[in-house]
Write a protein that holds these residues in place. Structure first.
Motif, PDB file in Angstrom:
ATOM      1  N   GLU A   1      -4.058  32.952 -12.753  1.00 42.08           N
ATOM      2  CA  GLU A   1      -5.007  33.525 -11.798  1.00 42.08           C
ATOM      3  C   GLU A   1      -5.421  32.405 -10.845  1.00 42.08           C
TER       4      GLU A   1
ATOM      5  N   ALA B   1      -9.060  31.825  -5.722  1.00 45.76           N
ATOM      6  CA  ALA B   1      -9.207  32.965  -4.820  1.00 45.76           C
ATOM      7  C   ALA B   1      -9.224  32.502  -3.368  1.00 45.76           C
ATOM      8  N   THR B   2      -8.608  33.291  -2.503  1.00 47.05           N
ATOM      9  CA  THR B   2      -8.614  32.981  -1.072  1.00 47.05           C
ATOM     10  C   THR B   2      -9.572  33.889  -0.310  1.00 47.05           C
ATOM     11  N   LYS B   3     -10.111  34.899  -0.999  1.00 47.58           N
ATOM     12  CA  LYS B   3     -11.109  35.779  -0.405  1.00 47.58           C
ATOM     13  C   LYS B   3     -11.932  36.393  -1.526  1.00 47.58           C
TER      14      LYS B   3
ATOM     15  N   ASP C   1     -12.618  39.457  -2.451  1.00 47.35           N
ATOM     16  CA  ASP C   1     -12.028  40.534  -3.247  1.00 47.35           C
ATOM     17  C   ASP C   1     -11.103  39.996  -4.331  1.00 47.35           C
ATOM     18  N   GLU C   2     -10.428  38.896  -4.059  1.00 48.63           N
ATOM     19  CA  GLU C   2      -9.561  38.286  -5.073  1.00 48.63           C
ATOM     20  C   GLU C   2     -10.395  37.729  -6.226  1.00 48.63           C
TER      21      GLU C   2
ATOM     22  N   ASP D   1     -11.347  40.640  -8.332  1.00 46.58           N
ATOM     23  CA  ASP D   1     -10.170  41.169  -9.012  1.00 46.58           C
ATOM     24  C   ASP D   1      -9.798  40.318 -10.226  1.00 46.58           C
ATOM     25  N   GLU D   2      -9.928  39.001 -10.090  1.00 43.17           N
ATOM     26  CA  GLU D   2      -9.594  38.123 -11.201  1.00 43.17           C
ATOM     27  C   GLU D   2     -10.587  38.276 -12.355  1.00 43.17           C
TER      28      GLU D   2
END
Length: 307
Positions: A134, A137-139, A141-142, A145-146
């Protein structure tokens, strides 16, 4: 990276409340989900045969998430940089130079990491250890989600759902209460060599929630989103706010940076606009993200209005 249940009988238990670490009040995993689950991670569809009871985490962010969703009792070992919460089973395991044999020695039934260094994912998969890759994150929402991926993998879907909801709500509340950010310029410092972030990075997007303008966006050689600024460029840009994300790593604080050549005349220095951040909170995309957002919001509200 949306999770997919391998058995259709699984039911999300949305009424579960967020567990608060280890102790007699700790809720057990959602054993009722039963059987295997499959999670779509960066390394593909990962099938976890049963609720894991021996998790190894090689990512500080994911360690925080595991404990925040109540899966702390299932974690048997974490990497050397997993410092939060205080009761993590810290070891000498490294996420930067992972050693497959050292990891396997902990007899994990799930390994969670954010980087596939030295082919560690394939090395563990070769011995049939489920691995969830995982990445950072780049945003936003990521990041959410993780958290949900880890909830599904550990039988903690209800807790993960609540956690993501709480994070969203806290961030929205802070941003809504911080109305003075639009037009204010800022600089986020990663180290005392003036490495920083642009607006397209995860950190930059967090600042963007407030309408802040990043002085690094116009810097040369900003490819990848993490340029190194020159002292001359930074002084000329004269940001209204300076956020120090290197207080722990590099011993920086408001008084130290004020002594740098040319910095004594910066607006942020003269008007108390230098904010000392916790390195860990400012660099992770997990449960403590609202704390980072709150630090920005507080600084925005105290700053003079943009001219």
């Amino acid at each position: 990276m949306r999770p997919v249940r391998a058995l259709g009988t699984a039911v999300m238990i949305s009424a579960l409340t967020l567990a608060a670490g280890c102790g007699s009040g700790e809720k057990a995993p959602d054993e009722a989900a039963g059987g295997a689950v499959t999670v779509q991670a960066a390394n593909g569809a990962v099938t976890i045969p049963a609720v894991p009871k021996r998790i190894v985490s090689l990512s500080p962010t994911h360690t925080e998430t595991l404990f925040a969703i109540g899966a702390g009792p299932q974690v048997v070992a974490v990497d050397e940089y997993s410092t939060h919460p205080a009761n993590t089973p810290k070891t000498k395991l490294s996420g930067f130079k992972p050693n497959a044999e050292a990891i396997i020695a902990h007899k994990p039934d799930l390994v969670v990491l954010s980087d596939d260094m030295d082919g560690i994912v394939k090395a563990l998969e070769k011995v049939k250890v489920p691995v969830l890759l995982e990445p950072a994150a780049t945003k936003l929402d990521e990041a959410y989600d993780e958290i949900m991926d880890l909830g599904t993998a550990t039988g903690r879907t209800g807790e993960a759902t609540k956690l993501t909801g709480d994070i969203r709500a806290k961030i929205q509340q802070t941003v809504a209460a911080s109305s003075k950010g639009k037009g204010l310029t800022y600089y986020h410092e990663l180290d005392n060599q003036l490495h920083t972030v642009t607006s397209k990075t995860f950190i930059g997007q967090v600042y963007g929630l407030f309408g802040l303008q990043n002085i690094a966006d116009k810097a040369e050689k900003a490819a990848g989103g993490y340029p190194q600024l020159s002292r001359e460029y930074l002084v000329k840009s004269d940001p209204a706010l300076i956020f120090l994300g290197d207080t722990k790593c590099c011993g920086q604080n408001a008084s130290v940076v004020a002594k740098r050549p040319g910095w004594q005349d910066l607006t942020a220095v003269k008007k108390d606009g230098v904010i000392e951040l916790d390195d860990d909170i400012a660099s992770r995309w997990g449960p403590r993200l609202p704390d980072f957002v709150k630090a920005i919001g507080d600084a925005v509200q105290k700053a003079p209005a943009a001219q």
